[in-house]
Design a protein around this motif. Sequence first.
Motif, PDB file in Angstrom:
ATOM      1  N   PRO A  40       0.821  -1.218   0.000  1.00 10.02           N
ATOM      2  CA  PRO A  40       0.000   0.000   0.000  1.00 10.02           C
ATOM      3  C   PRO A  40       0.850   1.261   0.000  1.00 10.02           C
ATOM      4  O   PRO A  40       1.941   1.294   0.589  1.00 10.02           O
ATOM      5  CB  PRO A  40      -0.809  -0.137   1.300  1.00 10.02           C
ATOM      6  CG  PRO A  40      -0.874  -1.614   1.544  1.00 10.02           C
ATOM      7  CD  PRO A  40       0.442  -2.148   1.077  1.00 10.02           C
ATOM      8  N   ALA A  41       0.343   2.288  -0.653  1.00 12.28           N
ATOM      9  CA  ALA A  41       1.119   3.514  -0.845  1.00 12.28           C
ATOM     10  C   ALA A  41       1.587   4.117   0.476  1.00 12.28           C
ATOM     11  O   ALA A  41       2.721   4.606   0.580  1.00 12.28           O
ATOM     12  CB  ALA A  41       0.283   4.526  -1.632  1.00 12.28           C
ATOM     13  N   ALA A  98      -4.690   3.844  -7.496  1.00 16.02           N
ATOM     14  CA  ALA A  98      -5.465   4.901  -6.859  1.00 16.02           C
ATOM     15  C   ALA A  98      -5.123   4.912  -5.376  1.00 16.02           C
ATOM     16  O   ALA A  98      -5.292   3.883  -4.706  1.00 16.02           O
ATOM     17  CB  ALA A  98      -6.961   4.688  -7.057  1.00 16.02           C
ATOM     18  N   PRO A  99      -4.619   6.028  -4.839  1.00 16.35           N
ATOM     19  CA  PRO A  99      -4.367   7.274  -5.567  1.00 16.35           C
ATOM     20  C   PRO A  99      -3.072   7.190  -6.376  1.00 16.35           C
ATOM     21  O   PRO A  99      -2.169   6.427  -6.025  1.00 16.35           O
ATOM     22  CB  PRO A  99      -4.224   8.294  -4.447  1.00 16.35           C
ATOM     23  CG  PRO A  99      -3.666   7.497  -3.296  1.00 16.35           C
ATOM     24  CD  PRO A  99      -4.303   6.143  -3.406  1.00 16.35           C
ATOM     25  N   TRP A 100      -3.033   7.941  -7.442  1.00 11.28           N
ATOM     26  CA  TRP A 100      -1.852   8.001  -8.310  1.00 11.28           C
ATOM     27  C   TRP A 100      -1.590   9.453  -8.668  1.00 11.28           C
ATOM     28  O   TRP A 100      -2.529  10.193  -8.942  1.00 11.28           O
ATOM     29  CB  TRP A 100      -2.082   7.166  -9.573  1.00 11.28           C
ATOM     30  CG  TRP A 100      -0.864   7.110 -10.450  1.00 11.28           C
ATOM     31  CD1 TRP A 100      -0.598   7.881 -11.555  1.00 11.28           C
ATOM     32  CD2 TRP A 100       0.262   6.256 -10.280  1.00 11.28           C
ATOM     33  NE1 TRP A 100       0.624   7.559 -12.079  1.00 11.28           N
ATOM     34  CE2 TRP A 100       1.181   6.571 -11.316  1.00 11.28           C
ATOM     35  CE3 TRP A 100       0.605   5.275  -9.357  1.00 11.28           C
ATOM     36  CZ2 TRP A 100       2.398   5.915 -11.455  1.00 11.28           C
ATOM     37  CZ3 TRP A 100       1.816   4.626  -9.489  1.00 11.28           C
ATOM     38  CH2 TRP A 100       2.699   4.942 -10.533  1.00 11.28           C
ATOM     39  N   PRO A 101      -0.306   9.854  -8.661  1.00 15.25           N
ATOM     40  CA  PRO A 101       0.889   9.053  -8.392  1.00 15.25           C
ATOM     41  C   PRO A 101       1.125   8.864  -6.897  1.00 15.25           C
ATOM     42  O   PRO A 101       0.732   9.695  -6.089  1.00 15.25           O
ATOM     43  CB  PRO A 101       2.005   9.883  -9.024  1.00 15.25           C
ATOM     44  CG  PRO A 101       1.523  11.305  -8.881  1.00 15.25           C
ATOM     45  CD  PRO A 101       0.033  11.234  -9.074  1.00 15.25           C
ATOM     46  N   PRO A 133      11.507   6.590 -15.454  1.00  9.95           N
ATOM     47  CA  PRO A 133      10.133   6.350 -15.906  1.00  9.95           C
ATOM     48  C   PRO A 133       9.361   5.564 -14.853  1.00  9.95           C
ATOM     49  O   PRO A 133       9.943   4.818 -14.061  1.00  9.95           O
ATOM     50  CB  PRO A 133      10.326   5.526 -17.186  1.00  9.95           C
ATOM     51  CG  PRO A 133      11.637   4.826 -16.987  1.00  9.95           C
ATOM     52  CD  PRO A 133      12.497   5.805 -16.212  1.00  9.95           C
ATOM     53  N   THR A 134       8.050   5.753 -14.839  1.00 11.31           N
ATOM     54  CA  THR A 134       7.199   5.050 -13.885  1.00 11.31           C
ATOM     55  C   THR A 134       5.973   4.481 -14.588  1.00 11.31           C
ATOM     56  O   THR A 134       5.503   5.033 -15.575  1.00 11.31           O
ATOM     57  CB  THR A 134       6.727   5.984 -12.749  1.00 11.31           C
ATOM     58  OG1 THR A 134       5.901   7.021 -13.306  1.00 11.31           O
ATOM     59  CG2 THR A 134       7.907   6.604 -12.023  1.00 11.31           C
ATOM     60  N   VAL A 135       5.490   3.384 -14.057  1.00 10.71           N
ATOM     61  CA  VAL A 135       4.255   2.755 -14.540  1.00 10.71           C
ATOM     62  C   VAL A 135       3.426   2.377 -13.316  1.00 10.71           C
ATOM     63  O   VAL A 135       3.975   1.886 -12.329  1.00 10.71           O
ATOM     64  CB  VAL A 135       4.556   1.504 -15.394  1.00 10.71           C
ATOM     65  CG1 VAL A 135       3.306   0.647 -15.568  1.00 10.71           C
ATOM     66  CG2 VAL A 135       5.106   1.899 -16.750  1.00 10.71           C
ATOM     67  N   GLY A 136       2.110   2.605 -13.405  1.00 14.47           N
ATOM     68  CA  GLY A 136       1.233   2.308 -12.278  1.00 14.47           C
ATOM     69  C   GLY A 136       0.408   1.057 -12.477  1.00 14.47           C
ATOM     70  O   GLY A 136       0.514   0.347 -13.489  1.00 14.47           O
ATOM     71  N   GLY A 137      -0.463   0.808 -11.516  1.00 15.52           N
ATOM     72  CA  GLY A 137      -1.222  -0.431 -11.488  1.00 15.52           C
ATOM     73  C   GLY A 137      -2.253  -0.590 -12.579  1.00 15.52           C
ATOM     74  O   GLY A 137      -2.700  -1.719 -12.841  1.00 15.52           O
ATOM     75  N   LEU A 138      -2.659   0.510 -13.238  1.00 20.07           N
ATOM     76  CA  LEU A 138      -3.633   0.356 -14.322  1.00 20.07           C
ATOM     77  C   LEU A 138      -3.082  -0.515 -15.443  1.00 20.07           C
ATOM     78  O   LEU A 138      -3.834  -1.255 -16.087  1.00 20.07           O
ATOM     79  CB  LEU A 138      -4.040   1.724 -14.874  1.00 20.07           C
ATOM     80  CG  LEU A 138      -5.027   2.545 -14.037  1.00 20.07           C
ATOM     81  CD1 LEU A 138      -5.350   3.851 -14.740  1.00 20.07           C
ATOM     82  CD2 LEU A 138      -6.304   1.767 -13.752  1.00 20.07           C
ATOM     83  N   SER A 139      -1.783  -0.433 -15.675  1.00 21.05           N
ATOM     84  CA  SER A 139      -1.170  -1.257 -16.725  1.00 21.05           C
ATOM     85  C   SER A 139      -1.252  -2.733 -16.367  1.00 21.05           C
ATOM     86  O   SER A 139      -1.510  -3.584 -17.227  1.00 21.05           O
ATOM     87  CB  SER A 139       0.289  -0.846 -16.936  1.00 21.05           C
ATOM     88  OG  SER A 139       0.371   0.482 -17.431  1.00 21.05           O
ATOM     89  N   ARG A 174     -10.531   6.477 -16.302  1.00 21.19           N
ATOM     90  CA  ARG A 174      -9.698   7.151 -15.310  1.00 21.19           C
ATOM     91  C   ARG A 174      -9.705   8.654 -15.527  1.00 21.19           C
ATOM     92  O   ARG A 174      -9.839   9.437 -14.576  1.00 21.19           O
ATOM     93  CB  ARG A 174      -8.263   6.635 -15.368  1.00 21.19           C
ATOM     94  CG  ARG A 174      -7.340   7.329 -14.357  1.00 21.19           C
ATOM     95  CD  ARG A 174      -5.901   6.927 -14.502  1.00 21.19           C
ATOM     96  NE  ARG A 174      -5.337   7.327 -15.786  1.00 21.19           N
ATOM     97  CZ  ARG A 174      -4.069   7.172 -16.119  1.00 21.19           C
ATOM     98  NH1 ARG A 174      -3.247   6.565 -15.259  1.00 21.19           N
ATOM     99  NH2 ARG A 174      -3.614   7.548 -17.290  1.00 21.19           N
ATOM    100  N   GLU A 175      -9.564   9.073 -16.782  1.00 21.12           N
ATOM    101  CA  GLU A 175      -9.555  10.502 -17.075  1.00 21.12           C
ATOM    102  C   GLU A 175     -10.867  11.156 -16.684  1.00 21.12           C
ATOM    103  O   GLU A 175     -10.901  12.260 -16.131  1.00 21.12           O
ATOM    104  CB  GLU A 175      -9.243  10.729 -18.546  1.00 21.12           C
ATOM    105  CG  GLU A 175      -7.811  10.358 -18.934  1.00 21.12           C
ATOM    106  CD  GLU A 175      -7.596  10.425 -20.435  1.00 21.12           C
ATOM    107  OE1 GLU A 175      -8.529  10.803 -21.156  1.00 21.12           O
ATOM    108  OE2 GLU A 175      -6.456  10.112 -20.873  1.00 21.12           O
ATOM    109  N   ALA A 176     -11.971  10.474 -16.956  1.00 16.00           N
ATOM    110  CA  ALA A 176     -13.290  11.000 -16.602  1.00 16.00           C
ATOM    111  C   ALA A 176     -13.424  11.114 -15.089  1.00 16.00           C
ATOM    112  O   ALA A 176     -13.971  12.099 -14.569  1.00 16.00           O
ATOM    113  CB  ALA A 176     -14.388  10.125 -17.174  1.00 16.00           C
TER     114      ALA A 176
END
Length: 276
Positions: free
Chosen positions: A193-194, A215-218, A231-237, A268-270
């Motif tokens: 967890p973050a 979530a939350p990101w970043p 570079p970073t990649v989050g959990g959505l990928s 996510r954008e919405a």
Amino acid sequence: MEVTHRAAVLGSPIAHSLSPVLHTAGYEAAGLTGWEYSRIECVAEDLPRVVGEADPSFCGFSVTMPCKFAALEFADEATQRAVEIGSANTLTRIDGRWRADNTDCEGALAALRELLGDAIPQRAVLVGAGGTARAVMCALRELGAREVTVVNRSDRSAEYAELGRGMDVRFIPLDAHAQRAAMDADVVVSTVPAHVLGEHAKALGHAPLFDVIYAPWPTALAVRAASNGYPTVGGLSMLAGQSYAQFEQFTGVAAPREAMRAALLAHREASQREER
């Protein structure tokens, strides 16, 4: 439109799950009519009843916490990778029986490839040693990692002996040694967890980062790594990557990956616009 085929995600809490976004977009893009994907609130103790009593129209279930261990135990058969990881995120009905699989390793692999391209992460730092970490370990092994340093409060080397075959795996606590390991690493992967790493972000943000959180990101760790030029990649990928094989197992149709991922990112954008 009559619903003839169903799938659902099981877990608790489940209202936040984005799996319906992915699978529903897949049905539409693949031209599958009569398919419906839903969320079902379910704790581990109830999984045998929920799945066992499921209407015959249910072809499969995505499984999230706290039900992944129960899913593997309940299944009539299991894939090798589900057995190795020790849990299942996928239950597919086949000839009246339930097969368990764990596609989280495919999700982790997709995220790592997005982050690293074709580069092989010879040295990796893996933060955490729970179920998600085990799936990441499988992905690192497939990528050809040579050394994996697991940062965890307890030494669970014996549990990782089979998962880490062919790699030099060592466990260390979250201390100064972890910072040195991160500085020498080709990739850092966080599966905790973050809030757990808030005060340690400065120590660990010294390599390309894959953080399973979306979530939350970043996260604080992602911000630190990015500020250091990585570079970073989050959990959505990972979430998108694990859904493709599920979709294919449930439907028997190739997953329309671009459409599914695009739907997830648009959602996510919405959501972010609504929060502003």
